[in-house]
Design an enzyme around this catalytic site. Sequence first.
Site: not given
Lengths: 647, 155
Positions: A430-431, A453, A554
């Site tokens: 999640s971080a 995380d 990403c």
Amino acid sequence: MGRKATFKEGTLKKKGPGRKSKKQKDPVFPKFLKETEEGVKKLSRRQKLRLQKGLKKKVESIAKRKITQDKNEQNQIIKGQSIKVKSQNIKPTKTSKKLIAKKQSHGFSDDNKTWLKPKSIKKSEISDDEDSTQMSADEDSTQMSDEEHSTQMSDDEDSTQMSDHEISSVNNSEDVENEESMINSEEDNSDEEVAKIRSLNDMSDDSDEDDEFVEKNDTVSDEDLLPIEKKNKLLKKKLAIEKKLADEELESNIESQEKFQFPDADSNEVLSLQDIQHRIREVISVLADFSKLRDLKHSRLDYMELLKQDLCTYYSYNDFLMERLMQLFPLFELLEFLEASEVQRPLTIRTNSLKTRRRDLAQALINRGVNLDPVGKWSKEGLVIYSAQVPMGATPEYLAGHYMIQGASSLLPVMALAPQENERILDLSSAPGGKASHIAALMKNTGVLFANDINKDRIRAVVGNFHRLGVTNSVITCMDGRKYPSTLKDFDRVLLDAPCSGTGVVTKDTSVKTSKDEQDVQRCYNLQRQLLLAAIDCVNAKSSTGGYIVYSTCSILPEENEWVIDYALKKRNVKLVSTGLDFGVEGFVNYRHHRFHRTMNLTKRFYPHKHNMDGFFVAKLKKWSNVIPQNHENKDDIEENANSDVE
Amino acid sequence: MLIERPDGMYCFREQKDRVYYVSEKILKLANTIQHNHLISVGTCFGKFTKSNKFRLNITALSYLAPYAQAKIWLKPPAEQQFLFGNHVSKAGLGRISENTKKYDGVVVYSMSDLPLGFGVAARSTVECKNLEPLSSVCFHQADIGEYIRSEEDLL
């Protein structure tokens, strides 16, 4: 407040001592503006002239009038002609036209006389029409209606005999003014006198021009060429030949230029960046039309190798990554992608719907001198910041948790996840808490949100952001995501924003360009596979509302995206479902030698050069059975992966 | 007020000297996670110092602000000053609630009613009226600027 402009010149100049007189003068219009104004004035001046004329008429003797009458007649005729030219579609005056045309043939005194003489009425009419069409470009405004024209004709007859003289004298003395009036005459068509002046002024020039048109007409109708025309024709031919030659020369030049010289393999000359860029373009153009432009000595592979080297030097990537990118994109798209990766993406923020609304936030930020816009129709919370006078990470609104600075692309996986209220949701990595807080906002602080995380330092950012944004339904944990299923299961939805090589966010971290190699990517996708399997295991397939897993990275490499999903599809009872995002590029079904699952087109890819956001991949999976298909081979495979993984 | 809410029972729980305010439903789930893995549950209100004194944390602000007895509103220029951790001077004082006593705990607001932090009133309301512009009215205790100033040791 501006100073009042005085439109009347030379009136009321204040004199004497005092502060007012020392004041700055009233603003004066620049000359080019003045011209038009004077033009307007001029019209009034003409009216004055008219008045004077009227007076003079009375004063001057009738005898004098008679003397001038002969001259005036001539003028009138020519003027009549010019007026006729202006009015194409006059039927009732056709007879008068004829008359005038006849007069014309006698009245002409220039050197065209010789060929104008035999002209019949018919021809003059044709020429008139021709003229009128030619003239219409600048005189279409001056065309008058039939009635007007006829009245004007009659008016002219009596009133202009004198005025012509007058104006001609004016012409001599005040050429400049006439020119101005010329300009104005185009604007103001109802003023007869202006028309007259025009006729007078243009008499010499226009008549010549008219004659030329007539000449052209002649060639069409009579096939009777004048010597000048013959010469003209010859000249044109010559010009055409010359042009042809020049074109040929140019073409040959281009050809010689375009032929791209393949550099010697041994030559290690240092090229400037501009040279390299030039060469990149050339090589790409060669590759685009390879059979025609290629150098026979070199194969396509050579060209690709050269291009890769150049791209690596120009954009400072390492060989491995550039090779992957070249496999991923067609050449033209590759250049676009590389260029887009050099440019920063616009700063975007997400409204925290737990504390404020987007409209209120936008208003508050605009008041702080921030220039912003909604990010797009697809998001109700995103705002794009174009420019800001204050740092966006330190406004009181930010500190009060009204918004979160977040890339536009990181809104997508949460939207794909579509969390519902009163659900149990897990964010496995999640971080710094952007996506997780987005989930909490969509859940309206109901249900439970587990934010996990592995990194203890980064988890602090999650804590800070959650408290700032007012997320109260959260449990923040710090553990290895792969071990999560052993701790807690039965989640309705799981978001896995997997750690990745970051090839989609080169703009944010340029070290990606050079630091990644084959092994890094392998490490990444092994970890991703394990995390994804863990995420799938955490989900309860029997959940009434959910049972969904969203996987996002990403990175743009298929190894970290489609391949990982494909692996999960084989290992677990999951299927791909539509992400619910109506834009983005479909994921690869076939990529090089890989043949992925045929539903892989339901995944979405986002590119910096196409969608102006970070390179991103989103896939949504639905778990349809809690049973883990047991297969000995597969189990070995997992263990193998676990062993190969460094972490 | 904070314990019994329409959306279920809430409770305060102490974990590693921190006090968390959380719904019991969430707490039940959180209990399944090992203590060394658990970082935070719900909202952190404050912590017990080593000398066993309780200190409010800025993270409790959004819960406490609506129940505050004494309030102070700041003018926009002073707002920024306060968020950097400075005390509030008379010049920056926009409004102050009536009957604030000396050394009362106050909640500091911006003029647009945005809670900015906690403080302690240095003067009472009456004293504030005839005071030099530069003398401080409120001592700084905690502000939302801490979210970025000291994100590392927020808990």
